[in-house]
Write a protein that holds these residues in place. Structure first.
Motif, PDB file in Angstrom:
ATOM      1  N   THR A   9       0.833  -1.204   0.000  1.00 20.97           N
ATOM      2  CA  THR A   9       0.000   0.000   0.000  1.00 20.97           C
ATOM      3  C   THR A   9       0.866   1.252   0.000  1.00 20.97           C
ATOM      4  O   THR A   9       0.558   2.240  -0.678  1.00 20.97           O
ATOM      5  CB  THR A   9      -0.935   0.000   1.222  1.00 20.97           C
ATOM      6  N   PRO A  13       1.664   5.784  -2.674  1.00 20.31           N
ATOM      7  CA  PRO A  13       2.039   7.197  -2.510  1.00 20.31           C
ATOM      8  C   PRO A  13       3.512   7.464  -2.788  1.00 20.31           C
ATOM      9  O   PRO A  13       3.862   8.581  -3.196  1.00 20.31           O
ATOM     10  CB  PRO A  13       1.697   7.493  -1.039  1.00 20.31           C
ATOM     11  N   TRP A  16       3.469   8.065  -6.363  1.00 23.42           N
ATOM     12  CA  TRP A  16       2.797   9.336  -6.659  1.00 23.42           C
ATOM     13  C   TRP A  16       3.733  10.523  -6.488  1.00 23.42           C
ATOM     14  O   TRP A  16       3.533  11.563  -7.109  1.00 23.42           O
ATOM     15  CB  TRP A  16       1.571   9.508  -5.756  1.00 23.42           C
ATOM     16  N   GLY A  17       4.748  10.378  -5.634  1.00 21.86           N
ATOM     17  CA  GLY A  17       5.701  11.469  -5.451  1.00 21.86           C
ATOM     18  C   GLY A  17       6.418  11.860  -6.724  1.00 21.86           C
ATOM     19  O   GLY A  17       6.871  13.001  -6.871  1.00 21.86           O
ATOM     20  N   ASN A  70     -12.298  10.097  -6.067  1.00 22.14           N
ATOM     21  CA  ASN A  70     -10.946   9.534  -6.121  1.00 22.14           C
ATOM     22  C   ASN A  70     -10.166   9.925  -7.362  1.00 22.14           C
ATOM     23  O   ASN A  70      -8.929   9.907  -7.349  1.00 22.14           O
ATOM     24  CB  ASN A  70     -11.007   7.999  -6.046  1.00 22.14           C
ATOM     25  N   GLN A  97      -4.881  15.938   4.357  1.00 22.75           N
ATOM     26  CA  GLN A  97      -5.817  14.843   4.142  1.00 22.75           C
ATOM     27  C   GLN A  97      -5.954  13.884   5.328  1.00 22.75           C
ATOM     28  O   GLN A  97      -7.086  13.544   5.711  1.00 22.75           O
ATOM     29  CB  GLN A  97      -5.415  14.058   2.887  1.00 22.75           C
ATOM     30  N   THR A 218      -0.845   1.908  -9.193  1.00 22.15           N
ATOM     31  CA  THR A 218      -0.823   2.396  -7.821  1.00 22.15           C
ATOM     32  C   THR A 218      -2.192   2.325  -7.158  1.00 22.15           C
ATOM     33  O   THR A 218      -2.292   2.029  -5.961  1.00 22.15           O
ATOM     34  CB  THR A 218      -0.299   3.843  -7.760  1.00 22.15           C
ATOM     35  N   TYR A 219      -3.259   2.576  -7.918  1.00 20.80           N
ATOM     36  CA  TYR A 219      -4.582   2.539  -7.295  1.00 20.80           C
ATOM     37  C   TYR A 219      -5.067   1.121  -7.045  1.00 20.80           C
ATOM     38  O   TYR A 219      -5.894   0.901  -6.149  1.00 20.80           O
ATOM     39  CB  TYR A 219      -5.586   3.337  -8.120  1.00 20.80           C
ATOM     40  N   TRP A 222      -3.508   0.708  -3.779  1.00 18.01           N
ATOM     41  CA  TRP A 222      -4.147   1.596  -2.804  1.00 18.01           C
ATOM     42  C   TRP A 222      -5.505   1.053  -2.358  1.00 18.01           C
ATOM     43  O   TRP A 222      -5.798   0.975  -1.158  1.00 18.01           O
ATOM     44  CB  TRP A 222      -4.299   2.978  -3.424  1.00 18.01           C
ATOM     45  N   SER A 235      -4.289   6.763   5.115  1.00 15.84           N
ATOM     46  CA  SER A 235      -4.084   8.152   4.702  1.00 15.84           C
ATOM     47  C   SER A 235      -2.747   8.696   5.188  1.00 15.84           C
ATOM     48  O   SER A 235      -2.152   9.555   4.536  1.00 15.84           O
ATOM     49  CB  SER A 235      -5.229   9.032   5.215  1.00 15.84           C
ATOM     50  N   GLY A 238       0.293   8.822   2.983  1.00 15.08           N
ATOM     51  CA  GLY A 238       0.438   9.897   2.008  1.00 15.08           C
ATOM     52  C   GLY A 238       1.676  10.753   2.215  1.00 15.08           C
ATOM     53  O   GLY A 238       2.118  11.427   1.281  1.00 15.08           O
ATOM     54  N   SER A 241       4.537  10.529  -0.285  1.00 13.38           N
ATOM     55  CA  SER A 241       4.519  11.167  -1.594  1.00 13.38           C
ATOM     56  C   SER A 241       5.458  12.375  -1.654  1.00 13.38           C
ATOM     57  O   SER A 241       6.358  12.420  -2.511  1.00 13.38           O
ATOM     58  CB  SER A 241       3.085  11.562  -1.961  1.00 13.38           C
TER      59      SER A 241
END
Length: 291
Positions: A9, A13, A16-17, A70, A97, A218-219, A222, A235, A238, A241
């Motif tokens: 998981t 993120p 995503w960075g 999302n 978030q 990634t999702y 996630w 969360s 995150g 990221s």
């Protein structure tokens, strides 16, 4: 909670960075709406072809809400914030978030608001601020509002994704949500964008990465984690990221790390540890009576 689930998981993120570098270097000057659309819809349709399973009709309203929160709404606001604000300001706004998730979980999932969760969320905001904010950072009102709106949208998406879990694998659930999010953007794009922009080879490479790696892959990880881990704990991941964004900037762009950034990284990692340690203690207490 298996450590493998947490690590997989956390990979989302962390990947995503890299979006900050990809957006500014490979996709500069493009419409946030078009970028969000081309990030969501191709990935969703590709996954839909792979899973070969359409959602039942009674799930369509929920999928539209989840797709909007999302993906379509969140990504449009994310790109507006990224284009109008320095990366550090955008990342700090996104770090709000986890705090939103704590209170939304109490409202929608009836979970307790615990001091450790709030403390971990506040520490993550402070860590990210030290990590990415600079004295020269300039604020833009629309960019700030977009950043806060994006954080709220994703927080609501995290909660409702946990609340609404269809009896299908994470790959299928991701395909449904990505497709719904992309389809919601199509009429808005046709109405607001007079003509499709011309993309260079670098733009196409950036969109392919953002759609397939930064989107679909990634999702899947996630949403898989959201089905197994408490939303407030997910969360907090995150913070990885902006941390990975700073590390990538240091490795790839030759950026320097200041003492404040190092302190921010330590605070961010400590907030992550604090939140996960609370989860392990609760799991141990829950398992004790059964034993």
């Amino acid at each position: 909670m298996p450590i493998r689930t947490l690590l997989l998981t956390a990979l989302a993120p962390a990947i995503w960075g890299s979006s900050y570098i990809v957006t500014t270097s490979l996709l500069p000057g493009h419409s946030p709406l078009v970028v969000a659309l081309l990030r969501a819809l191709p990935a969703g349709l590709l996954l839909l072809v792979l899973v070969r399973q359409l959602p039942p009709l009674n799930w369509l309203p929920r999928l539209m809400v989840l797709g909007a929160l999302n993906f379509s709404l969140f990504w449009v606001l994310l790109f507006v914030s990224a284009y109008r604000l320095p990366g550090g300001v955008a990342a700090t706004l996104g770090a709000v978030q986890p705090l939103i998730v704590v209170f939304l979980s109490a409202l929608l999932l009836k979970t307790q608001i615990r001091a450790a969760a709030v403390a971990a969320s506040v520490l993550s905001i402070a860590g990210v601020a030290l990590l990415v904010l600079t004295p020269a950072a300039k604020l833009d009102t629309l960019g700030v509002l977009a950043g806060l709106g994006g954080a709220a949208s994703m927080a609501a998406g995290v909660i409702l994704t946990r609340k609404w879990q269809p009896p299908v694998p994470p790959l299928t659930f991701t395909a449904w949500q990505l497709t719904a999010g992309g389809l919601l953007l199509v009429p808005i794009a046709l109405w607001t964008v007079p003509e499709l922009p011309v993309f260079t080879a670098a733009n196409i490479a950036g969109l392919a990465y953002m759609s397939l790696i930064g989107g679909a892959l990634t999702y899947i990880l996630w949403f898989r984690g959201l089905a197994r881990i408490e939303p407030s704990q997910v969360s907090l991941l995150g913070v990885l990221s902006p941390l990975s964004a700073v590390i990538l900037g240091w490795l790839l762009l030759g950026e320097t790390l200041t003492p404040n950034q190092m302190l921010g990284a330590l605070l961010a990692l400590f907030s992550l540890w604090l939140g996960q340690a609370r989860l392990r203690r609760r799991a141990n207490r829950a398992a004790a009576p059964a034993e």
